[in-house]
Scaffold this motif. Structure first.
Motif, PDB file in Angstrom:
ATOM      1  N   ASN A  32       0.831  -1.188   0.000  1.00 38.79           N
ATOM      2  CA  ASN A  32       0.000   0.000   0.000  1.00 38.79           C
ATOM      3  C   ASN A  32       0.872   1.246   0.000  1.00 38.79           C
ATOM      4  OD1 ASN A  32      -2.657  -0.708  -0.169  1.00 38.79           O
ATOM      5  ND2 ASN A  32      -2.880  -1.059   2.010  1.00 38.79           N
ATOM      6  N   ASN A  33       0.354   2.301  -0.661  1.00 39.21           N
ATOM      7  CA  ASN A  33       1.079   3.562  -0.714  1.00 39.21           C
ATOM      8  C   ASN A  33       2.366   3.446  -1.529  1.00 39.21           C
ATOM      9  OD1 ASN A  33       0.074   5.937   0.133  1.00 39.21           O
ATOM     10  ND2 ASN A  33       1.167   5.988   2.066  1.00 39.21           N
ATOM     11  N   ASP A  34       2.455   2.377  -2.341  1.00 40.37           N
ATOM     12  CA  ASP A  34       3.644   2.156  -3.162  1.00 40.37           C
ATOM     13  C   ASP A  34       4.916   2.171  -2.319  1.00 40.37           C
ATOM     14  OD1 ASP A  34       1.888   2.035  -5.228  1.00 40.37           O
ATOM     15  OD2 ASP A  34       2.392   3.972  -6.094  1.00 40.37           O
ATOM     16  N   GLY A  35       4.818   1.587  -1.111  1.00 39.37           N
ATOM     17  CA  GLY A  35       5.925   1.658  -0.167  1.00 39.37           C
ATOM     18  C   GLY A  35       7.003   0.618  -0.376  1.00 39.37           C
ATOM     19  N   CYS A  36       6.702  -0.645  -0.049  1.00 35.62           N
ATOM     20  CA  CYS A  36       7.726  -1.687  -0.080  1.00 35.62           C
ATOM     21  C   CYS A  36       7.398  -2.739  -1.139  1.00 35.62           C
ATOM     22  CB  CYS A  36       7.776  -2.411   1.265  1.00 35.62           C
ATOM     23  SG  CYS A  36       8.153  -1.344   2.630  1.00 35.62           S
ATOM     24  N   PHE A 250      -0.861   7.794   5.076  1.00 33.14           N
ATOM     25  CA  PHE A 250      -1.443   8.776   4.161  1.00 33.14           C
ATOM     26  C   PHE A 250      -0.576   8.894   2.916  1.00 33.14           C
ATOM     27  CE2 PHE A 250      -2.462  10.681   8.477  1.00 33.14           C
ATOM     28  CZ  PHE A 250      -3.715  10.085   8.551  1.00 33.14           C
ATOM     29  N   GLY A 251      -1.236   9.225   1.790  1.00 30.78           N
ATOM     30  CA  GLY A 251      -0.499   9.446   0.548  1.00 30.78           C
ATOM     31  C   GLY A 251       0.563  10.524   0.722  1.00 30.78           C
ATOM     32  N   GLU A 333      -1.970  20.225  17.022  1.00 33.13           N
ATOM     33  CA  GLU A 333      -1.444  20.988  15.893  1.00 33.13           C
ATOM     34  C   GLU A 333       0.073  21.000  15.928  1.00 33.13           C
ATOM     35  OE1 GLU A 333      -2.835  25.021  15.042  1.00 33.13           O
ATOM     36  OE2 GLU A 333      -4.881  24.208  15.214  1.00 33.13           O
ATOM     37  N   GLY A 334       0.679  21.211  14.764  1.00 33.54           N
ATOM     38  CA  GLY A 334       2.116  21.405  14.721  1.00 33.54           C
ATOM     39  C   GLY A 334       2.915  20.150  14.415  1.00 33.54           C
ATOM     40  N   TYR A 335       2.250  19.103  13.969  1.00 32.41           N
ATOM     41  CA  TYR A 335       2.982  17.885  13.603  1.00 32.41           C
ATOM     42  C   TYR A 335       2.619  17.496  12.184  1.00 32.41           C
ATOM     43  CZ  TYR A 335       3.974  17.323  18.564  1.00 32.41           C
ATOM     44  OH  TYR A 335       4.402  17.513  19.837  1.00 32.41           O
ATOM     45  N   ARG A 336       3.514  16.741  11.577  1.00 30.86           N
ATOM     46  CA  ARG A 336       3.243  16.185  10.246  1.00 30.86           C
ATOM     47  C   ARG A 336       2.891  14.714  10.445  1.00 30.86           C
ATOM     48  NH1 ARG A 336       5.041  18.736   5.937  1.00 30.86           N
ATOM     49  NH2 ARG A 336       5.699  16.829   4.906  1.00 30.86           N
ATOM     50  N   TYR A 337       1.609  14.409  10.284  1.00 32.69           N
ATOM     51  CA  TYR A 337       1.133  13.064  10.569  1.00 32.69           C
ATOM     52  C   TYR A 337       1.281  12.156   9.360  1.00 32.69           C
ATOM     53  CZ  TYR A 337      -0.716  15.062  14.826  1.00 32.69           C
ATOM     54  OH  TYR A 337      -0.826  15.674  16.031  1.00 32.69           O
ATOM     55  N   LYS A 338       1.631  10.896   9.643  1.00 33.49           N
ATOM     56  CA  LYS A 338       1.895   9.938   8.578  1.00 33.49           C
ATOM     57  C   LYS A 338       0.798   8.875   8.488  1.00 33.49           C
ATOM     58  CE  LYS A 338       4.195   7.613   5.511  1.00 33.49           C
ATOM     59  NZ  LYS A 338       4.023   8.099   4.148  1.00 33.49           N
ATOM     60  N   LYS A 339       0.251   8.529   9.639  1.00 30.74           N
ATOM     61  CA  LYS A 339      -0.620   7.357   9.632  1.00 30.74           C
ATOM     62  C   LYS A 339      -1.649   7.445  10.749  1.00 30.74           C
ATOM     63  CE  LYS A 339      -0.227   2.313   9.922  1.00 30.74           C
ATOM     64  NZ  LYS A 339       0.716   1.202   9.911  1.00 30.74           N
ATOM     65  N   LYS A 397      -5.509  10.139   0.726  1.00 28.12           N
ATOM     66  CA  LYS A 397      -5.705   8.823   0.107  1.00 28.12           C
ATOM     67  C   LYS A 397      -4.385   8.186  -0.308  1.00 28.12           C
ATOM     68  CE  LYS A 397     -10.357   8.598  -0.445  1.00 28.12           C
ATOM     69  NZ  LYS A 397     -11.539   8.694  -1.268  1.00 28.12           N
ATOM     70  N   LEU A 398      -4.436   6.885  -0.423  1.00 26.73           N
ATOM     71  CA  LEU A 398      -3.253   6.109  -0.799  1.00 26.73           C
ATOM     72  C   LEU A 398      -2.621   6.601  -2.092  1.00 26.73           C
ATOM     73  CD1 LEU A 398      -4.271   2.364  -0.404  1.00 26.73           C
ATOM     74  CD2 LEU A 398      -2.702   3.675   1.001  1.00 26.73           C
ATOM     75  N   ARG A 399      -1.329   6.488  -2.125  1.00 27.42           N
ATOM     76  CA  ARG A 399      -0.658   6.689  -3.397  1.00 27.42           C
ATOM     77  C   ARG A 399      -0.653   5.350  -4.127  1.00 27.42           C
ATOM     78  NH1 ARG A 399       3.552   9.464  -1.665  1.00 27.42           N
ATOM     79  NH2 ARG A 399       4.534   7.538  -1.056  1.00 27.42           N
ATOM     80  N   GLN A 400      -1.149   5.361  -5.348  1.00 30.12           N
ATOM     81  CA  GLN A 400      -1.192   4.136  -6.161  1.00 30.12           C
ATOM     82  C   GLN A 400      -0.913   4.544  -7.586  1.00 30.12           C
ATOM     83  OE1 GLN A 400      -5.281   2.841  -5.178  1.00 30.12           O
ATOM     84  NE2 GLN A 400      -4.353   1.020  -4.280  1.00 30.12           N
ATOM     85  N   GLU A 401       0.347   4.726  -7.899  1.00 31.90           N
ATOM     86  CA  GLU A 401       0.680   5.300  -9.198  1.00 31.90           C
ATOM     87  C   GLU A 401       0.762   4.265 -10.308  1.00 31.90           C
ATOM     88  OE1 GLU A 401       4.155   7.559  -8.245  1.00 31.90           O
ATOM     89  OE2 GLU A 401       2.964   9.173  -7.322  1.00 31.90           O
ATOM     90  N   ARG A 402       0.850   3.009  -9.932  1.00 25.59           N
ATOM     91  CA  ARG A 402       1.037   1.984 -10.961  1.00 25.59           C
ATOM     92  C   ARG A 402      -0.003   0.876 -10.835  1.00 25.59           C
ATOM     93  NH1 ARG A 402       6.552   2.048 -12.562  1.00 25.59           N
ATOM     94  NH2 ARG A 402       7.683   3.773 -11.637  1.00 25.59           N
ATOM     95  N   LEU A 403      -1.242   1.316 -10.647  1.00 28.28           N
ATOM     96  CA  LEU A 403      -2.331   0.371 -10.429  1.00 28.28           C
ATOM     97  C   LEU A 403      -2.771  -0.247 -11.752  1.00 28.28           C
ATOM     98  CD1 LEU A 403      -4.069  -0.602  -8.069  1.00 28.28           C
ATOM     99  CD2 LEU A 403      -5.684   1.223  -8.618  1.00 28.28           C
ATOM    100  N   SER A 404      -2.932  -1.566 -11.755  1.00 25.55           N
ATOM    101  CA  SER A 404      -3.450  -2.234 -12.946  1.00 25.55           C
ATOM    102  C   SER A 404      -4.976  -2.152 -12.924  1.00 25.55           C
ATOM    103  CB  SER A 404      -2.995  -3.695 -12.931  1.00 25.55           C
ATOM    104  OG  SER A 404      -3.354  -4.296 -11.703  1.00 25.55           O
TER     105      SER A 404
END
Length: 435
Positions: A32-36, A250-251, A333-339, A397-404
DNA sequence: TCTGGGGTCCTAGGACCC
DNA sequence: TCTGGGGTCCTAGGACCC
């Protein structure tokens, strides 16, 4: 006798079903998210690409070696998995779907030549679904896993391995690293290596008491299974989940509350759907939120909040209400949230709920609405009807740049075949379709 | 710039009960 | 030298799986 059927490089194989041009070429599928990297073709493994490798770290390598990369397409994998399982069901009265790409078959009582039978299964799945599988057959589940491992690793086996004869079994165990045994993970492998136990056969020579003491009853069960004593039974009906979690990265990193709220509402809605699918309700809900711990130079924040629900529920509306309230309580406030994620617990049957004297929710009405929503979404696609709090598609939303394409589950993605009178252009095909 | 998601089971220890 | 016996429930942590 148990058979373990395992789909080879499952996600990659799914992509190849509709892209035969990719056979014999290096292919990987991302998490998911084109991560691993979570699935690799044989050719990709040959290139030395590791399981779990972050894709961004080897992006240049992938490019250079012309590796075809896919985002994960769970609609496709889920559907093809279902077809594989349906086919396997024709070969046994007892099928246990163990995971998306594995199943145990109880072959007891089937008076056959196991090798021939396994070959038939393998060919049938290949013909019906187009997914290559490996099959191991043995007297216990753990040994079936061992046999499956051999079926996959030893080319001469051609995808099938039967272990029945005690001498053959002993030989197989002597040639199997102890860490490859089902149920022996990283920690136990380290422990066993420290006492000079390196193969499955070495492990089998250990004293029962030692195994029991250092590896609990679970370890002892593995040992007995390796010795040919079946301790693990077939699970024909998947038991209801005791905990259900929906969480995503998050994307892009998120800072504001509003988009995170949409995400959390969506995760709560997914949890509610999963609860309803297994006819359960949850009595407790947890929301968690955290920053990206890989970015060590950025300020870190991670919190969760558990709420006890006054009355167990599986209503999307209710779960979203509690989940977003919990989120508001932990968001800073004041943080960059990832998940973020939503976990529901204290799960029990939906028709046996302890009510509350002070309950003001019209539960029958919620249930009726949920039934309608589920029916509509089943017919017209996920989120055809949703709660407004879920938003209409944000940057989280998820990053999915190479979705079939969803070849088998979405009408607009169905594959088009040009007529034999000549190669038609895409436009011509569309015109024919329109007619 | 970029690092996945979703589960299960077992044990030890503490609090509490009679 | 010596301090009863028999339980349950809960939580945290550790192991594993795909």
């Amino acid at each position: 006798m148990f058979a373990l059927v395992d789909c080879n490089n499952f996600y990659v194989s799914c992509e190849r079903v509709f892209r035969p041009d990719l056979n014999d070429r290096p292919v990987v599928v991302l998490s998911n998210n084109d991560g691993c990297i979570i699935s690799r073709s044989e050719e990709a493994k040959q290139l030395g690409i590791k399981m779990g490798e972050p894709a961004f770290k080897i992006a240049a390598f992938l490019e250079r070696n012309q590796v075809t990369v896919f985002s994960s397409n769970y609609a496709l994998y889920g559907d093809l998995s279902h077809r594989v399982m349906q086919t396997l069901g024709q070969f046994t009265p007892e099928l246990e779907v163990y995971s998306i790409d594995e199943a145990f078959l109880n072959l007891t009582g089937l008076p056959v030549d196991w090798t021939a039978y396994a070959r038939t299964i393998r060919e049938t799945v290949g013909r019906h679904v187009g997914i290559p599988v490996s099959i191991g057959v043995a007297p216990t589940k753990v040994l079936a896993k061992v046999a499956n491992h051999r079926a996959k690793k030893i080319p001469e086996q051609k995808g099938v391995c039967v272990l029945e004869d005690p001498e053959e079994i002993a030989e197989a165990l002597k040639n199997l690293a102890v860490g490859e045994v089902w149920g022996i993970g990283r920690q136990y492998k380290k422990l066993l290596h420290s006492i000079q136990v390196h193969t499955a056969w070495d492990f089998l020579q250990l004293d029962d008491d030692w195994v029991r003491r250092r590896m609990t009853v679970v370890g002892l069960r593995i040992k007995k299974e390796l010795a040919g004593i079946a301790c693990l039974e077939m699970e024909l009906i998947p038991p209801a989940k005791k905990v259900i979690c929906t969480s995503r990265s998050f994307g892009e990193d998120q800072t504001a509350l509003a988009p995170i709220k949409e995400a959390v509402a969506t995760y709560a809605a997914r949890c509610a759907e999963k609860l309803r699918r297994q006819h359960s309700s949850a009595g407790m809900l947890m929301v968690f939120l955290h920053t990206n711990s890989f970015k060590e130079d950025e300020p870190q924040y991670a919190r969760n909040l558990v709420c006890k629900l006054p009355v167990p529920t599986n209503s999307t509306i209710e779960l979203i209400r509690y989940a977003t309230a919990a989120l508001r309580a932990i968001y800073r406030e004041g943080y960059r949230y990832k998940k973020a994620g939503v976990i529901v617990m204290e799960i029990g049957p939906e028709d046996r709920i302890q009510g509350s004297l002070f309950d003001r929710v019209d539960r029958e009405k919620h249930a009726a609405v949920m039934r309608k929503i589920d029916a509509l979404n089943a017919k017209y696609g996920r989120d055809t009807i949703k709660v407004a709090a879920q938003g209409v598609g944000g940057k989280w939303k998820l990053r999915q740049e190479r979705l079939s394409p969803c070849y088998t589950t979405r009408w607009s993605d169905i594959i088009k075949v040009a007529a034999h009178t000549g190669c038609r252009s895409h436009n011509e095909v569309l015109k024919i379709k329109a007619r």
